[in-house]
Design a protein around this motif. Structure first.
Motif, short mmCIF file in Angstrom:
data_model
loop_
_atom_site.label_atom_id
_atom_site.label_comp_id
_atom_site.label_asym_id
_atom_site.label_seq_id
_atom_site.Cartn_x
_atom_site.Cartn_y
_atom_site.Cartn_z
N LYS A 6 4.05 -5.45 21.94
CA LYS A 6 2.31 -5.78 22.29
C LYS A 6 1.64 -4.55 21.87
CE LYS A 6 3.18 -8.84 26.16
NZ LYS A 6 3.18 -9.29 27.55
N ASP A 7 2.27 -3.33 22.08
CA ASP A 7 1.70 -2.21 21.83
C ASP A 7 1.93 -1.41 20.39
OD1 ASP A 7 4.09 -1.68 22.41
OD2 ASP A 7 3.79 0.03 23.67
N LEU A 8 2.26 -2.23 19.36
CA LEU A 8 2.48 -1.64 18.11
C LEU A 8 1.46 -0.94 17.66
CD1 LEU A 8 5.31 -1.92 16.28
CD2 LEU A 8 3.81 -3.60 14.98
N PRO A 9 1.38 0.16 17.17
CA PRO A 9 0.38 0.86 16.53
C PRO A 9 0.07 0.27 15.14
CG PRO A 9 2.21 2.55 16.64
CD PRO A 9 2.72 1.02 17.19
N CYS A 10 -1.14 0.52 14.54
CA CYS A 10 -1.39 0.34 13.36
C CYS A 10 -0.88 1.44 12.32
CB CYS A 10 -2.97 0.39 13.07
SG CYS A 10 -3.75 -1.25 13.74
N ILE A 11 -0.62 1.29 11.20
CA ILE A 11 -0.22 2.28 10.19
C ILE A 11 -1.14 2.69 9.11
CG2 ILE A 11 2.29 1.90 11.07
CD1 ILE A 11 2.82 0.46 8.28
N ASN A 12 -0.87 3.73 8.47
CA ASN A 12 -1.48 3.94 7.17
C ASN A 12 -0.60 3.41 6.26
OD1 ASN A 12 -3.82 5.17 8.37
ND2 ASN A 12 -2.85 7.11 8.50
N ALA A 13 -0.99 2.65 5.06
CA ALA A 13 -0.29 2.06 4.15
C ALA A 13 -1.16 1.37 3.02
CB ALA A 13 0.67 1.16 4.77
N TYR A 14 -0.34 0.88 2.15
CA TYR A 14 -1.11 0.06 0.98
C TYR A 14 -1.01 -1.20 1.58
CZ TYR A 14 -0.66 4.25 -1.89
OH TYR A 14 -0.68 5.52 -2.58
N GLY A 15 -1.97 -1.87 1.97
CA GLY A 15 -1.73 -3.22 2.77
C GLY A 15 -1.41 -4.29 1.99
N SER A 16 -1.84 -4.58 0.76
CA SER A 16 -1.69 -5.59 0.08
C SER A 16 -0.20 -5.59 -0.55
CB SER A 16 -2.74 -5.85 -1.25
OG SER A 16 -2.24 -4.71 -2.38
N GLU A 17 0.34 -4.51 -0.84
CA GLU A 17 1.66 -4.32 -1.27
C GLU A 17 2.68 -4.39 0.05
OE1 GLU A 17 2.60 -1.21 -3.94
OE2 GLU A 17 0.73 -0.99 -4.57
N VAL A 18 2.42 -3.99 1.22
CA VAL A 18 3.31 -4.27 2.13
C VAL A 18 3.26 -5.85 2.53
CG1 VAL A 18 3.31 -3.99 4.72
CG2 VAL A 18 2.79 -2.07 3.44
N ASN A 19 2.07 -6.46 2.18
CA ASN A 19 2.25 -7.94 2.47
C ASN A 19 3.08 -8.40 1.47
OD1 ASN A 19 0.56 -7.86 4.74
ND2 ASN A 19 -1.34 -8.39 3.56
N GLN A 20 3.02 -8.03 0.30
CA GLN A 20 4.01 -8.49 -0.58
C GLN A 20 5.39 -8.47 -0.39
OE1 GLN A 20 3.48 -6.64 -4.54
NE2 GLN A 20 4.86 -7.84 -5.61
N VAL A 21 5.74 -7.32 0.36
CA VAL A 21 7.10 -7.39 0.91
C VAL A 21 7.52 -8.50 1.70
CG1 VAL A 21 8.80 -5.86 2.18
CG2 VAL A 21 7.22 -4.67 0.44
N TRP A 22 6.39 -8.69 2.70
CA TRP A 22 6.76 -9.86 3.81
C TRP A 22 6.88 -11.07 3.04
CZ3 TRP A 22 7.95 -6.04 6.31
CH2 TRP A 22 6.91 -5.04 6.92
N THR A 23 5.92 -11.25 1.86
CA THR A 23 6.12 -12.46 1.27
C THR A 23 7.38 -12.60 0.72
OG1 THR A 23 3.66 -12.36 0.67
CG2 THR A 23 4.81 -13.79 -0.67
N ASN A 24 7.92 -11.79 -0.27
CA ASN A 24 9.15 -11.75 -0.59
C ASN A 24 10.24 -12.12 0.16
OD1 ASN A 24 8.14 -11.03 -3.33
ND2 ASN A 24 8.26 -9.04 -3.15
N ILE A 25 10.48 -11.49 1.23
CA ILE A 25 11.47 -11.65 2.16
C ILE A 25 11.29 -12.97 2.92
CG2 ILE A 25 12.58 -10.87 4.22
CD1 ILE A 25 11.66 -8.01 3.50
N ILE A 26 10.24 -13.28 3.18
CA ILE A 26 10.13 -14.47 4.01
C ILE A 26 10.18 -15.85 3.07
CG2 ILE A 26 8.41 -16.05 5.23
CD1 ILE A 26 7.24 -13.72 6.41
#
Length: 361
Positions: free
Chosen positions: A244-264
């Motif tokens: 519930k309290d997960l903080p936001c992070i500084n990152a390359y957003g579209s590339e991090v989403n690419q990781v979730w896409t590849n794994i899922i």
């Protein structure tokens, strides 16, 4: 001496030639790898685009059909209202109709869930009652009255307030009002679904934003699920265990989403349409951790240390270049200074991705 000098010169030239050829081969290999990585990204984009197009087409087609039907429904509703006016309903009769109109509004917002067999029985009962009471067309009104929630007894109670023509007009009004409101609700839902997909796609790609930004991991995971919804299908259950309290992070957003896409995406393929994906997030000191588990057959122990290698794949030829997990590894480890690991056994595969809360740190 001149012979030795000539020999040395020839050796030097040979060494230079070999070094040049080696460099050319390395450059050719690098260019080929870059091209293959780009092809892998384009292939992923192509699959996602096809899924998104399908997802957009469904609600758009439904809304288009509803608009076409709505035109006829509005005409019928206007005729029903005109009929009420022509028949000269008394004030008490109009007041008697009012609660039923409110019931129609309620049913549009909160539809009744009825299994097909029970619905068929109820429709037959209502149709029979309408025919016995000279309300036509009974076959057309019956399904709508069942959806509103009427029983023969309730219709009998309603009929006590009106003569034959007036009761016919009342039933026509209620049914056409329900259909019109229902079609409007369908159009609203279709447009809402399209808006949701477009919003998720824009957020997924982080359009119009800086390369590095503050990102919400949960939002990225949810947008990825929206993009992949067409592929997930009905046989795969998604279980969320979000901190519930997960903080936001500084990152390359579209590339991090690419990781979730590849794994899922790999998890969906592994389960062959049936199973469960568990998405778990939590914070561990200055790290934000995402675990993605699936109930597929698992990755054999002897190849688990190779899955992040470039061009390694267990899929049939033509189904992938074997760069998805390698690209994911490079995005997490090299670009974000994070960690990615896999733990697999028959019936469960888990990828654990750890990202620093602050990329600049």
């Amino acid at each position: 001496q001149s012979v030795e000098r000539q020999h040395r010169l020839e050796q030097q030239e040979l060494v230079i030639k070999l070094m040049r050829e080696k460099r050319e081969l390395e450059e050719a290999y690098l260019q080929q790898e870059i091209m293959l990585r780009q092809n892998e990204k384009l292939a992923t984009l192509g699959r996602l685009s096809a899924g998104v197009a399908h997802e957009l087409n469904n609600p758009a087609s439904a809304a288009q059909r509803a608009v076409s039907q709505l035109q006829d429904s509005i005409v019928n509703l206007e005729q029903a209202e005109f009929g009420l006016g022509q028949l000269g309903f008394s004030t008490s009769q109009l007041k008697a109709i009012e609660p039923h109109i409110q019931l129609v509004y309620q049913r549009n917002k909160e539809p009744i869930s009825i299994d097909p067999l029970t619905r068929s029985d109820k429709e037959h009962e209502i149709e029979t009652w309408l025919e016995q009471n000279d309300v036509e067309p009974a076959w057309e009104f019956a399904p709508t009255l069942v959806s509103i929630g009427y029983t023969p007894q309730e219709l009998t109670d309603l009929a006590k307030n009106f003569s034959g023509e007036k009761f016919q007009a009342t039933i026509s009004l209620l049914c056409n009002l329900y259909r019109t409101r229902n079609l409007m609700e369908e159009i609203g839902q279709g447009m809402g679904r399209i808006t949701e997909i477009v919003k998720a796609l824009k957020s997924y790609t982080y359009l119009d934003r800086a390369p590095i930004q503050s990102i919400d991991i949960h939002e990225g995971l949810e947008n990825t699920l929206v993009i992949l919804r067409n592929k997930i299908g009905e046989g795969i259950f998604i279980h969320r265990d979000y901190a519930k309290d997960l903080p936001c992070i500084n990152a390359y957003g579209s590339e991090v989403n690419q990781v979730w896409t590849n794994i899922i995406d790999n998890a969906i393929d592994a389960m062959d349409g049936q199973g469960e994906i568990v998405l778990k997030t939590y914070q561990e000191n200055s790290w934000v951790v995402v675990e993605i588990k699936d109930t597929g057959p698992g990755i054999p122990q002897e190849i688990q240390d190779k899955i992040f290698d470039p061009f390694f794949t267990t899929k049939p030829p033509g189904d992938g270049a074997g760069l998805g997990l390698n690209i994911s590894h490079n995005i997490i480890v090299q670009k974000h200074k994070g960690k990615i690991a896999v733990d697999s056994r028959p019936g469960e595969t888990s990828f654990t991705v750890s990202l620093p809360e602050n990329l600049a740190a």
